[in-house]
Design a protein around this motif. Structure first.
Motif, PDB file in Angstrom:
ATOM      1  N   ALA A 169     -11.663  12.012   0.567  1.00 18.85           N
ATOM      2  CA  ALA A 169     -10.861  10.929   1.145  1.00 18.85           C
ATOM      3  C   ALA A 169     -10.384  11.264   2.552  1.00 18.85           C
ATOM      4  CB  ALA A 169      -9.668  10.642   0.243  1.00 18.85           C
ATOM      5  N   ILE A 220      -8.972   2.941   3.912  1.00 24.70           N
ATOM      6  CA  ILE A 220      -7.612   3.288   4.353  1.00 24.70           C
ATOM      7  C   ILE A 220      -7.627   3.759   5.811  1.00 24.70           C
ATOM      8  CG2 ILE A 220      -5.713   4.955   3.993  1.00 24.70           C
ATOM      9  CD1 ILE A 220      -6.298   4.595   0.958  1.00 24.70           C
ATOM     10  N   LEU A 258      -3.836   8.674  -2.787  1.00 25.64           N
ATOM     11  CA  LEU A 258      -4.259   7.518  -3.585  1.00 25.64           C
ATOM     12  C   LEU A 258      -5.560   7.824  -4.319  1.00 25.64           C
ATOM     13  CD1 LEU A 258      -3.461   4.543  -1.174  1.00 25.64           C
ATOM     14  CD2 LEU A 258      -2.165   5.299  -3.149  1.00 25.64           C
ATOM     15  N   THR A 259      -6.469   8.510  -3.656  1.00 32.31           N
ATOM     16  CA  THR A 259      -7.735   8.868  -4.295  1.00 32.31           C
ATOM     17  C   THR A 259      -7.487   9.839  -5.445  1.00 32.31           C
ATOM     18  OG1 THR A 259      -8.802   8.671  -2.158  1.00 32.31           O
ATOM     19  CG2 THR A 259     -10.050   9.773  -3.855  1.00 32.31           C
ATOM     20  N   ALA A 287      -4.381   8.524   1.993  1.00 31.91           N
ATOM     21  CA  ALA A 287      -5.712   8.295   1.421  1.00 31.91           C
ATOM     22  C   ALA A 287      -6.021   9.340   0.360  1.00 31.91           C
ATOM     23  CB  ALA A 287      -6.763   8.339   2.524  1.00 31.91           C
ATOM     24  N   ALA A 344      -6.169   7.834  -8.289  1.00 26.42           N
ATOM     25  CA  ALA A 344      -7.185   6.969  -8.900  1.00 26.42           C
ATOM     26  C   ALA A 344      -8.184   7.808  -9.703  1.00 26.42           C
ATOM     27  CB  ALA A 344      -7.908   6.181  -7.815  1.00 26.42           C
ATOM     28  N   THR A 345      -8.529   8.977  -9.168  1.00 24.87           N
ATOM     29  CA  THR A 345      -9.475   9.841  -9.871  1.00 24.87           C
ATOM     30  C   THR A 345      -8.862  10.348 -11.171  1.00 24.87           C
ATOM     31  OG1 THR A 345     -10.271  10.531  -7.712  1.00 24.87           O
ATOM     32  CG2 THR A 345     -11.018  11.821  -9.558  1.00 24.87           C
ATOM     33  N   LEU A 389       0.835  -1.205   0.000  1.00 27.96           N
ATOM     34  CA  LEU A 389       0.000   0.000   0.000  1.00 27.96           C
ATOM     35  C   LEU A 389       0.874   1.261   0.000  1.00 27.96           C
ATOM     36  CD1 LEU A 389      -3.117   0.237   0.111  1.00 27.96           C
ATOM     37  CD2 LEU A 389      -2.882   0.757   2.516  1.00 27.96           C
ATOM     38  N   ILE A 402     -14.936   7.378  -5.186  1.00 27.18           N
ATOM     39  CA  ILE A 402     -13.610   6.799  -4.916  1.00 27.18           C
ATOM     40  C   ILE A 402     -13.073   7.316  -3.579  1.00 27.18           C
ATOM     41  CG2 ILE A 402     -11.204   6.660  -5.721  1.00 27.18           C
ATOM     42  CD1 ILE A 402     -12.285   6.981  -8.580  1.00 27.18           C
ATOM     43  N   TYR A 439     -12.208   4.723  -0.682  1.00 32.38           N
ATOM     44  CA  TYR A 439     -10.778   4.635  -0.356  1.00 32.38           C
ATOM     45  C   TYR A 439     -10.523   5.159   1.059  1.00 32.38           C
ATOM     46  CZ  TYR A 439      -8.718   3.504  -4.963  1.00 32.38           C
ATOM     47  OH  TYR A 439      -8.335   2.896  -6.109  1.00 32.38           O
TER      48      TYR A 439
END
Lengths: 501, 174
Positions: free
Chosen positions: A308, A265, A279-280, A276, A283-284, A148, A257, A261
């Motif tokens: 997030a 997380i 990562l969001t 968090a 991903a977005t 992660l 998301i 997430y």
């Protein structure tokens, strides 16, 4: 459900609790929006006041500060590019560019709305599916945590796409700074250069405030030479209280998301809001129709970050209540608050203190709503910050940073770190070194080393033990794909050229 | 935009820093945890790996910069001419002074000096105020002194009295 009813019953029977909760949220927002003062510090400072309160009342106060403190960080992140709390640093990337475009009000209202959505989603998760969700956290061992962290690192690498060499240098300076201090496993001092003050390592708040607040102030002061800053700091005539339909449609995936997430997380101890949000954000951007606009002031970026980091709050409360394990630094301090009241968090809490559990759930849910109302209510006041001359605003913020950093440990050494790294940050910026990879390298570097070391210990030094962990392996594969994605077309082209015919 | 001078300074600084890191790694006794967790994960090995990566990255930057210098026959002049303006330099000195004398003069006095000087010099630059107008300058300093005292009293009341945060009082005792 009985637990929830107990909580609601408590709130209805004692309306004073609602007032305490509102005060906590307000206090948290103030602490959150002043750079250097964090939600953790706010809770630490107010814990002594809870001694004289009932357990439920004290917890309502602390949860209010928690929610307000994490959300409040977005205000200065958007308005002056200095995150109020480290968890809002990702919000700076798109919030401040939006403010520079004259859309500070829209950015703030979107950020506050995203905080509400993230917080409410995780509150519902906390209320309805806490026990099964907490089992996910138990499936995560050292290798899973490491993968992660590496996923987070892959975001850092992707952020360096414009200038990979300086981006990597920045990230590795951050990782190097994370090594400073006594190694927790072997007990040896590293990179302390003979200074005993460095043996405890570098404080995250001191480092992030150095590179975001002190450096930013020096850079903006330099900006007085280059252009008139005042002329650029404009705001909309009419500030939207809620985002319009089109914005909501465009940012829909980011909301989803970020909420999912953030909640997941949040349940993983030690990972925290910054990871968090990052990562969001990544991903977005991956699924966005306008990935090039990220970092230039896109609403999706603000939504990703704020949804997030607020969803983490509820997620972090899940293992706290169900397993007695804190999900982040603030919940670790909250455990102290619970224990002061003679309450031991864990699975038995649902049976022994249903009112306390219910109060925490209801308080968290209501705190998000109060946070939204208060932040919207004070929106016009917040936005006025933009009209205060920077020459007055910056010195006052600097003093607040100094107090916040000093109050962490009552050590002048932390202030040296704040000042010296702030100055170093200025020179790095002069040399076009991007700052976000450095901060993220620092935050993740600490966790990467710790989890890597623990995992290697657990597997007796066998790196291939990684292959026995399907969750870890899957996350690692995703990280590799994310890193390689921008280069994939070129790689495919090279392979195609090598195939004869 | 390439700024050879800055890149050369940056590359050299990172190069020296990574060499320092490698030197520091020598102070860690060899073999600590090596057998249990492998060299790369050991406290010494991890440090060496990170230092080596930084050394490599700074070497690449230096080589790229030297190559650019060779191709352009010297420094490239860019818009980034001002490296350290007077106001930024004064701010840095003030911050260093603040921290080094915090325990001597205390939080209140140090913060007062920091606030008044920074507010005045920033305001003069931000609003393009004529420095030669002594009367205007004096009124500005007075205004910022009052503002600083009010702000600091408010901060002290909230943090020291209400929230019990300890702030150094210094020899003056406040």
């Amino acid at each position: 459900m009985n637990v929830l009813l107990e909580g609601f019953k408590f709130f209805l029977n004692d309306p004073y609790t609602i007032l305490i909760l509102i005060f906590g949220v307000f206090f948290g927002i103030i602490f959150g929006c002043i750079p250097g003062l964090t939600a953790t510090l706010g809770i630490v400072l107010l814990i002594p006041f809870t001694y004289v309160m009932s357990a439920e009342l004290g917890l309502a106060l602390l949860i209010g500060i928690y929610v307000g403190g994490i959300s409040g960080g977005l205000i200065t992140a958007i308005l002056i590019n200095i995150p109020g709390t480290p968890s809002s640093m990702v919000t700076c990337w798109d919030g401040y560019p939006m403010a520079k475009k004259g859309l500070a009000g829209s950015a703030l209202s979107l950020g506050v709305f995203a905080s509400l959505v993230g917080g409410t989603f995780s509150a519902l998760a906390l209320i309805f599916i806490a026990p099964p969700l907490s089992k996910i956290a138990l499936k995560f061992g050292s290798w899973e945590y490491l993968s992660l962290m590496l996923l987070g690192m892959s975001v850092v690498i992707m952020m360096t796409a414009d200038n990979p060499l300086k981006g990597f240098i920045s990230a590795f300076i951050g990782i190097a700074l994370a090594i400073v201090g006594i190694d927790t496993i072997s007990g040896v001092s590293r990179l302390t250069f003979g200074f005993w003050q460095l043996q405890a390592g570098l404080e995250v708040v001191a480092i992030s405030m150095a590179f975001f607040a002190v450096r930013e102030m020096l850079v903006q002061v330099k900006g007085f030479y280059l252009h008139s800053t005042i002329e650029q700091r404009t705001i909309e005539d009419k500030i939207p209280l809620i985002p319009d339909r089109e914005t909501l449609r465009n940012t829909g995936p980011a909301f989803l998301i970020g909420s999912v997430y953030g909640t997941i997380i949040g349940m993983l101890p030690g990972v925290g809001q910054t990871t968090a949000a990052m990562l969001t954000y990544n991903a977005t951007r991956q699924i966005s129709k306008r990935p090039d606009e990220f970092g230039k002031g896109t609403p999706e970026g603000i939504v990703a970050s704020e949804t997030a980091n607020n969803a983490v709050n509820g997620g972090a409360l899940i293992p706290l209540l169900t397993l007695g394990i804190p999900g982040d630094m603030v919940t670790a301090v909250l455990i102290g608050g619970l224990m002061i009241q003679g309450i031991r968090p864990g699975p038995l809490l649902f049976r022994t203190n249903p009112t306390v559990v219910g109060t925490i759930m209801v308080a968290y849910f209501l705190a998000n709503i109060f946070m939204y109302i208060l932040e919207l209510g004070f929106m016009r006041v917040f936005v006025k910050i933009i009209k205060v001359p920077l020459s007055i605003l910056f010195p006052i913020i600097l003093i607040c940073c100094i107090i916040g950093v000093y109050a962490l440990n009552n050590r002048v050494a932390d202030l040296w770190i704040l000042v010296i790294f702030g100055i170093i940050g200025y020179f790095l910026t002069e040399c076009d070194v991007p700052m976000p990879p450095l901060i993220l390298g620092f935050v993740l570097g600490q966790m990467v080393e710790r989890t890597f070391r623990t995992a290697m210990y657990a597997s007796a030094g066998d790196l291939l033990d990684f292959l026995n962990h399907p969750i870890a392996l899957s996350i690692l594969i995703i990280s590799v794909i994310l890193v390689l994605k921008p280069y994939l077309p070129n790689i495919v082209k090279i392979f195609k050229n090598q195939i004869p015919g | 935009m390439v700024n050879i001078k800055n890149d050369l300074i940056l590359g050299s600084a990172i190069f020296i820093f990574s060499l320092f890191m490698l030197t520091e790694s020598k102070k860690i006794p060899s073999g600590i945890l090596d057998e249990q967790i492998g060299f790369v994960a050991s406290p010494k090995g991890y440090l060496i790996v990170i230092a080596s990566v930084l050394l490599l990255l700074s070497s690449i930057l230096l080589l790229k910069t030297i190559r650019a210098m060779y191709l352009n026959k010297g420094w490239i002049k860019t818009s980034k001419e001002i490296f350290l303006p007077k106001e930024v330099f004064i701010s840095m000195i003030l911050l260093l002074f603040f921290v080094s004398t915090l325990n001597i003069f205390g939080f209140f006095l140090n913060s007062f000096i920091l606030l008044v000087i920074t507010m005045t010099i920033y305001y003069l630059k931000e609003k393009n105020v004529d420095v030669n107008n002594k009367k205007q300058l004096a009124s500005l300093i007075l205004k910022f002194s009052i503002l600083s005292i009010i702000s600091l009293i408010a901060i002290q009341q909230v943090f020291v009295r209400l929230l019990n945060v300890y702030l150094p009082t210094g020899i003056l005792g406040f």
